[in-house]
Scaffold this motif. Structure first.
Motif, PDB file in Angstrom:
ATOM      1  N   ARG A   1      40.182  39.090  43.849  1.00 49.85           N
ATOM      2  CA  ARG A   1      40.674  38.634  42.633  1.00 49.85           C
ATOM      3  C   ARG A   1      42.191  38.576  42.845  1.00 49.85           C
ATOM      4  O   ARG A   1      43.109  39.353  43.549  1.00 49.85           O
ATOM      5  CB  ARG A   1      40.146  39.569  41.713  1.00 49.85           C
ATOM      6  CG  ARG A   1      38.610  39.376  41.242  1.00 49.85           C
ATOM      7  CD  ARG A   1      38.485  40.480  40.163  1.00 49.85           C
ATOM      8  NE  ARG A   1      38.149  41.934  40.800  1.00 49.85           N
ATOM      9  CZ  ARG A   1      37.732  43.127  40.315  1.00 49.85           C
ATOM     10  NH1 ARG A   1      37.322  42.825  38.910  1.00 49.85           N
ATOM     11  NH2 ARG A   1      37.725  44.241  40.955  1.00 49.85           N
ATOM     12  N   PRO A   2      42.740  37.648  42.077  1.00 52.49           N
ATOM     13  CA  PRO A   2      42.318  36.764  41.107  1.00 52.49           C
ATOM     14  C   PRO A   2      41.609  35.615  41.244  1.00 52.49           C
ATOM     15  O   PRO A   2      41.369  34.612  40.610  1.00 52.49           O
ATOM     16  CB  PRO A   2      43.682  36.485  40.246  1.00 52.49           C
ATOM     17  CG  PRO A   2      44.642  36.378  41.322  1.00 52.49           C
ATOM     18  CD  PRO A   2      44.345  37.416  42.246  1.00 52.49           C
TER      19      PRO A   2
ATOM     20  N   TYR B   1      35.758  36.215  42.790  1.00 50.07           N
ATOM     21  CA  TYR B   1      35.011  37.565  42.569  1.00 50.07           C
ATOM     22  C   TYR B   1      33.540  37.192  42.119  1.00 50.07           C
ATOM     23  O   TYR B   1      33.226  36.463  41.412  1.00 50.07           O
ATOM     24  CB  TYR B   1      35.657  38.302  41.220  1.00 50.07           C
ATOM     25  CG  TYR B   1      34.980  39.597  41.010  1.00 50.07           C
ATOM     26  CD1 TYR B   1      34.871  40.641  42.048  1.00 50.07           C
ATOM     27  CD2 TYR B   1      34.515  39.730  39.757  1.00 50.07           C
ATOM     28  CE1 TYR B   1      34.099  41.804  41.468  1.00 50.07           C
ATOM     29  CE2 TYR B   1      33.835  40.997  39.456  1.00 50.07           C
ATOM     30  CZ  TYR B   1      33.799  41.972  40.340  1.00 50.07           C
ATOM     31  OH  TYR B   1      32.926  43.026  40.217  1.00 50.07           O
TER      32      TYR B   1
ATOM     33  N   ASN C   1      36.367  44.931  46.773  1.00 47.39           N
ATOM     34  CA  ASN C   1      36.181  45.132  45.701  1.00 47.39           C
ATOM     35  C   ASN C   1      36.637  46.418  45.101  1.00 47.39           C
ATOM     36  O   ASN C   1      36.813  46.700  43.912  1.00 47.39           O
ATOM     37  CB  ASN C   1      34.962  44.604  45.082  1.00 47.39           C
ATOM     38  CG  ASN C   1      34.931  43.053  45.204  1.00 47.39           C
ATOM     39  OD1 ASN C   1      35.592  42.402  44.599  1.00 47.39           O
ATOM     40  ND2 ASN C   1      33.463  42.660  45.362  1.00 47.39           N
TER      41      ASN C   1
ATOM     42  N   GLU D   1      47.726  39.266  44.963  1.00 44.42           N
ATOM     43  CA  GLU D   1      46.737  40.303  44.639  1.00 44.42           C
ATOM     44  C   GLU D   1      47.392  41.642  43.886  1.00 44.42           C
ATOM     45  O   GLU D   1      46.612  42.275  43.036  1.00 44.42           O
ATOM     46  CB  GLU D   1      45.914  40.674  45.824  1.00 44.42           C
ATOM     47  CG  GLU D   1      44.640  41.310  45.567  1.00 44.42           C
ATOM     48  CD  GLU D   1      43.869  41.623  46.847  1.00 44.42           C
ATOM     49  OE1 GLU D   1      42.789  41.924  46.694  1.00 44.42           O
ATOM     50  OE2 GLU D   1      44.405  41.597  47.958  1.00 44.42           O
TER      51      GLU D   1
ATOM     52  N   TRP E   1      47.927  41.040  40.496  1.00 46.06           N
ATOM     53  CA  TRP E   1      46.870  41.288  39.598  1.00 46.06           C
ATOM     54  C   TRP E   1      46.378  42.782  39.599  1.00 46.06           C
ATOM     55  O   TRP E   1      46.018  42.939  38.446  1.00 46.06           O
ATOM     56  CB  TRP E   1      45.788  40.200  40.466  1.00 46.06           C
ATOM     57  CG  TRP E   1      44.405  40.503  40.021  1.00 46.06           C
ATOM     58  CD1 TRP E   1      43.385  40.987  40.470  1.00 46.06           C
ATOM     59  CD2 TRP E   1      43.960  40.131  38.462  1.00 46.06           C
ATOM     60  NE1 TRP E   1      42.400  41.192  39.854  1.00 46.06           N
ATOM     61  CE2 TRP E   1      42.410  40.736  38.548  1.00 46.06           C
ATOM     62  CE3 TRP E   1      44.353  39.684  37.293  1.00 46.06           C
ATOM     63  CZ2 TRP E   1      41.811  40.497  37.669  1.00 46.06           C
ATOM     64  CZ3 TRP E   1      43.419  39.487  36.469  1.00 46.06           C
ATOM     65  CH2 TRP E   1      42.022  40.018  36.310  1.00 46.06           C
ATOM     66  N   GLN E   2      46.272  43.360  40.573  1.00 45.73           N
ATOM     67  CA  GLN E   2      45.678  44.624  40.442  1.00 45.73           C
ATOM     68  C   GLN E   2      46.781  45.557  39.694  1.00 45.73           C
ATOM     69  O   GLN E   2      46.316  46.485  38.791  1.00 45.73           O
ATOM     70  CB  GLN E   2      45.509  45.330  41.876  1.00 45.73           C
ATOM     71  CG  GLN E   2      44.522  44.670  42.538  1.00 45.73           C
ATOM     72  CD  GLN E   2      43.020  44.825  42.165  1.00 45.73           C
ATOM     73  OE1 GLN E   2      42.832  45.784  41.491  1.00 45.73           O
ATOM     74  NE2 GLN E   2      42.195  44.100  42.371  1.00 45.73           N
TER      75      GLN E   2
ATOM     76  N   LYS F   1      48.671  44.790  37.140  1.00 43.19           N
ATOM     77  CA  LYS F   1      48.432  44.373  35.738  1.00 43.19           C
ATOM     78  C   LYS F   1      47.228  45.046  35.271  1.00 43.19           C
ATOM     79  O   LYS F   1      47.234  45.251  34.045  1.00 43.19           O
ATOM     80  CB  LYS F   1      48.179  42.720  35.783  1.00 43.19           C
ATOM     81  CG  LYS F   1      47.968  42.172  34.447  1.00 43.19           C
ATOM     82  CD  LYS F   1      47.772  40.774  34.579  1.00 43.19           C
ATOM     83  CE  LYS F   1      47.728  40.040  33.199  1.00 43.19           C
ATOM     84  NZ  LYS F   1      47.396  38.550  33.257  1.00 43.19           N
ATOM     85  N   ARG F   2      46.259  45.029  36.221  1.00 45.64           N
ATOM     86  CA  ARG F   2      44.726  45.835  35.809  1.00 45.64           C
ATOM     87  C   ARG F   2      45.007  47.256  35.440  1.00 45.64           C
ATOM     88  O   ARG F   2      44.175  47.806  34.827  1.00 45.64           O
ATOM     89  CB  ARG F   2      43.475  45.271  36.519  1.00 45.64           C
ATOM     90  CG  ARG F   2      43.372  43.932  36.448  1.00 45.64           C
ATOM     91  CD  ARG F   2      42.144  43.753  37.717  1.00 45.64           C
ATOM     92  NE  ARG F   2      40.828  44.355  37.217  1.00 45.64           N
ATOM     93  CZ  ARG F   2      40.279  45.379  37.920  1.00 45.64           C
ATOM     94  NH1 ARG F   2      40.944  45.792  38.852  1.00 45.64           N
ATOM     95  NH2 ARG F   2      39.265  45.695  37.295  1.00 45.64           N
ATOM     96  N   ASN F   3      45.724  47.799  36.345  1.00 44.21           N
ATOM     97  CA  ASN F   3      45.730  49.262  36.161  1.00 44.21           C
ATOM     98  C   ASN F   3      47.328  49.620  36.288  1.00 44.21           C
ATOM     99  O   ASN F   3      47.881  49.435  37.176  1.00 44.21           O
ATOM    100  CB  ASN F   3      44.949  49.867  37.613  1.00 44.21           C
ATOM    101  CG  ASN F   3      44.719  51.161  37.456  1.00 44.21           C
ATOM    102  OD1 ASN F   3      45.751  52.231  37.169  1.00 44.21           O
ATOM    103  ND2 ASN F   3      43.644  51.689  37.562  1.00 44.21           N
TER     104      ASN F   3
ATOM    105  N   TRP G   1      44.689  34.483  34.444  1.00 46.32           N
ATOM    106  CA  TRP G   1      44.576  35.398  35.340  1.00 46.32           C
ATOM    107  C   TRP G   1      46.106  35.957  35.978  1.00 46.32           C
ATOM    108  O   TRP G   1      46.228  37.068  36.274  1.00 46.32           O
ATOM    109  CB  TRP G   1      43.829  34.760  36.839  1.00 46.32           C
ATOM    110  CG  TRP G   1      42.575  34.365  36.429  1.00 46.32           C
ATOM    111  CD1 TRP G   1      42.022  33.110  36.120  1.00 46.32           C
ATOM    112  CD2 TRP G   1      41.572  35.140  37.037  1.00 46.32           C
ATOM    113  NE1 TRP G   1      40.647  33.218  35.988  1.00 46.32           N
ATOM    114  CE2 TRP G   1      40.288  34.275  36.500  1.00 46.32           C
ATOM    115  CE3 TRP G   1      41.201  36.537  37.215  1.00 46.32           C
ATOM    116  CZ2 TRP G   1      39.021  34.674  36.515  1.00 46.32           C
ATOM    117  CZ3 TRP G   1      40.017  36.934  37.392  1.00 46.32           C
ATOM    118  CH2 TRP G   1      38.823  36.144  37.054  1.00 46.32           C
TER     119      TRP G   1
END
Length: 264
Positions: A54-55, A58, A183, A203, A206-207, A209-211, A262
């Motif tokens: 991701r992004p 997936y 993953n 990547e 993105w990661q 941003k998610r956590n 994304w």
């Protein structure tokens, strides 16, 4: 029979064997179908993707696919007027699977010279490079390669792709932890079983941003330069069509519309 006649017969025979002297002989490759023709005749575009990056790509536990390049694969198939079929692959086998299991590979594929030995790349659509991601509390500890390559530092990596190649070439004193599932690899950092990962800047953004516990380390100034593109068989006609499609989606708003949810 005269010597001249014998020489003429011999010359014709040689040319016939070589396939270059007979009237009406087709030039090499004449009549061979392009992959573009095959896809349209089949009514199906087969796209290889790893589903673990991701992004871009997936595949969840239920088998559902998502990601920037998954949506772009769907757009490509629609513009060809065929259905899309997604084929699971791995980073280790992706270059070998193109042309054998699928028509092209999409999903954050980095352009490398080794992969280019086996197939054609489209024009690049994204610039990228390797950079660390770690717990935010450790961000200042891992700014440079020298800081990372120290005894006791655990750098986690997914096997089979450019992340592993970079780690093996760069890290001589740090411990390389090979984790088979990309993953779940970032959960290993969060759980304290690894200190950082060096992966593509896109990547890491993105990661992070998610956590909020994870921080991308200088993603605008990565350690390396790389580009993302799509990997195809050695087929000039198919590559030309794919390049034209890519120019259109990069300039008609399609890519921006797909990537925004994304990448922001």
């Amino acid at each position: 029979m005269t010597i001249k006649a014998k020489a003429l017969i011999f010359g014709v025979a040689v040319l016939t064997v070589l396939g270059i002297g007979t009237a009406g002989a087709a030039p090499e490759g004449h009549g061979a179908q392009s992959r573009l023709d095959v896809v349209q005749s089949r009514g199906e575009l087969r796209v290889c993707s790893t589903g673990d990056y991701r992004p871009f790509t997936y595949r969840d536990a239920a088998g559902a696919w998502s990601g920037i390049d998954i949506d772009l694969a769907d757009d490509l198939a629609q513009r060809l007027g065929v259905r899309l079929s997604l084929v699971q692959t791995t980073w280790k086998s992706i270059a070998d699977d193109v042309g054998r299991k699928c028509d092209l590979a999409m999903g954050g594929v980095s352009v490398t010279l080794d992969r280019a030995k086996k197939g054609f790349f489209t024009s690049p659509y994204l610039r990228d490079g390797k950079t660390p991601i770690t717990l935010c509390e450790n961000e200042k500890r891992f700014q440079t390669r020298e800081q990372i390559d120290q005894p006791g530092v655990r750098a986690i990596v997914n096997p089979g792709g450019t992340n592993e190649q970079f780690a093996d070439a760069t890290l001589k004193r740090a411990t390389i932890v090979r984790h088979p599932d990309n993953n779940t690899i970032f959960a290993e950092i969060l759980a304290g079983r690894a200190d950082l990962m060096i992966t593509d800047a896109t990547e890491t953004r993105w990661q992070a941003k998610r956590n909020p516990r994870l921080c991308a380390v200088h993603p605008d100034a990565p350690f390396t330069f790389s580009e993302k593109a799509y990997l195809l068989p050695r087929d000039v006609v198919f590559k030309e069509w794919a390049d034209q499609w890519l120019r259109l989606v990069l300039n008609d708003g399609t890519y921006a519309r797909i990537a925004k949810p994304w990448l922001g």
